[in-house]
Design a protein around this motif. Structure first.
Motif, PDB file in Angstrom:
ATOM      1  N   UNK A 120      54.903  -3.226  59.152  1.00 13.01           N
ATOM      2  CA  UNK A 120      53.513  -2.969  59.562  1.00 13.01           C
ATOM      3  C   UNK A 120      52.832  -1.806  58.857  1.00 13.01           C
ATOM      4  N   UNK A 121      53.500  -1.185  57.906  1.00 14.52           N
ATOM      5  CA  UNK A 121      52.887  -0.030  57.253  1.00 14.52           C
ATOM      6  C   UNK A 121      52.789   1.181  58.164  1.00 14.52           C
ATOM      7  N   UNK A 122      53.552   1.195  59.239  1.00 15.62           N
ATOM      8  CA  UNK A 122      53.587   2.353  60.136  1.00 15.62           C
ATOM      9  C   UNK A 122      52.978   2.122  61.497  1.00 15.62           C
ATOM     10  N   UNK A 123      52.360   0.970  61.726  1.00 18.08           N
ATOM     11  CA  UNK A 123      51.823   0.670  63.046  1.00 18.08           C
ATOM     12  C   UNK A 123      52.976   0.364  64.008  1.00 18.08           C
ATOM     13  N   UNK A 124      52.865   0.864  65.235  1.00 19.33           N
ATOM     14  CA  UNK A 124      53.977   0.772  66.172  1.00 19.33           C
ATOM     15  C   UNK A 124      54.220  -0.651  66.657  1.00 19.33           C
ATOM     16  N   UNK A 125      55.496  -1.022  66.721  1.00 24.70           N
ATOM     17  CA  UNK A 125      55.914  -2.325  67.240  1.00 24.70           C
ATOM     18  C   UNK A 125      56.861  -2.072  68.408  1.00 24.70           C
ATOM     19  N   UNK A 126      56.306  -1.959  69.595  1.00 23.11           N
ATOM     20  CA  UNK A 126      57.125  -1.813  70.815  1.00 23.11           C
ATOM     21  C   UNK A 126      56.234  -2.018  72.032  1.00 23.11           C
TER      22      UNK A 126
END
Length: 285
Positions: free
Chosen positions: A279-285
């Motif tokens: 994601x280029x640093x976007x949070x996935x949680x």
């Protein structure tokens, strides 16, 4: 891969779009990706393999030693032929399976043909997707909602149902979800909902198929530069696409394909029920 300082200019294409018209060109790993024999001897079916993440995954899998079959809409035949050319240049087989996967019959036929043509299947990549943006809830047509869910969710379910019985222990099923499942945006209401559903389905299938030795995982891309972007957003929304990520740029299809390679490989033999963010640093949680 593309220069990290490259900014996407305003542009638009008619749906379903083609990678040949993207400015700047997307990187599918044609020259940038180096295989390391991580998928030698494996056989994979990749849906939506004509362009974008699907094309990059087919190319990466081939360079890693896998034979592949790809699905695509009939109107995307020329792009599918280009994918096959790159797979064959890596010395691997590429079976073309034109199909609209929005019915169980079509999905079952694809599964049957892929198993027959490749002589079995070790990896299923459920990647085909549909999205179309609208600025207000009232603008979403009913037929679009049905198409989005049928393409993104129902086809994944039907293909997995049809192919799982042909898989041996050590096989894997991989789903393409999205950052939209975690950080949904209003113009993609229906698309975001399908990707959240796929996250749930991934975890559930991992539990269901684990006793058979089949691993199920997902990759959640962030803003990736594919034809899906200029075909589904207004020109002004395309300009600067991906610049709002912590890394300050959009991702390239091959950067997502690399995650699929890992999850399909024996290196991920104890990884199942996971959603891997690219994601280029976007949070996935």
């Amino acid at each position: 891969m593309a220069d990290e300082t490259t900014q996407i200019p305003a542009q638009q294409q008619d749906w379903p779009g083609t990678p040949s018209k993207l400015t700047p060109p997307a990187d599918h790993g044609e020259t940038s990706y180096t295989g390391r024999d991580r998928l030698t001897g494996k056989k994979a079916l990749i849906t939506g393999g004509d362009s974008g993440i699907g094309r990059a995954t087919a190319i990466a899998f081939a360079k890693e030693g896998a034979d592949v079959a790809i699905t695509f809409l009939p109107e995307e035949q020329a792009d599918a032929e280009e994918t096959r050319r790159h797979v064959q240049s890596a010395g691997r087989t590429c079976v073309l399976l034109p199909a609209d996967l929005r019915t169980e019959e079509a999905a079952t036929d694809v599964a049957t043909n892929a198993v027959k043509e490749l002589g079995g299947l070790d990896v299923l990549v459920n990647n085909a997707g549909f999205q179309m943006s609208h600025q207000a809830l009232e603008e979403f047509p009913g037929e679009q909602i049905e198409r989005t869910f049928a393409t993104n969710v129902f086809a994944t379910f039907w293909l997995t149902k049809a192919i799982a019985p042909h898989m041996r222990p050590g096989s894997s099923i991989l789903n393409t979800t999205s950052i939209q499942a975690f950080q949904p945006s209003e113009p993609l209401l229906d698309y975001a909902a399908t990707k959240a559903a796929l996250n749930n389905l991934t975890v559930n299938l991992a539990t269901e198929l684990g006793p058979r030795g089949i691993r199920v995982n997902a990759v959640a891309p962030g803003p990736i530069w594919t034809p899906l972007i200029p075909t589904t957003f207004p020109e002004e929304k395309v300009e600067g696409f991906g610049s709002d990520t912590p890394l300050g740029r959009p991702g390239q299809p091959i950067e997502v394909a690399s995650a699929f390679v890992f999850l399909a490989s024996d290196e991920a033999s104890y990884v199942s029920g996971t959603v891997l963010g690219v994601t280029g640093g976007k949070a996935v949680f």
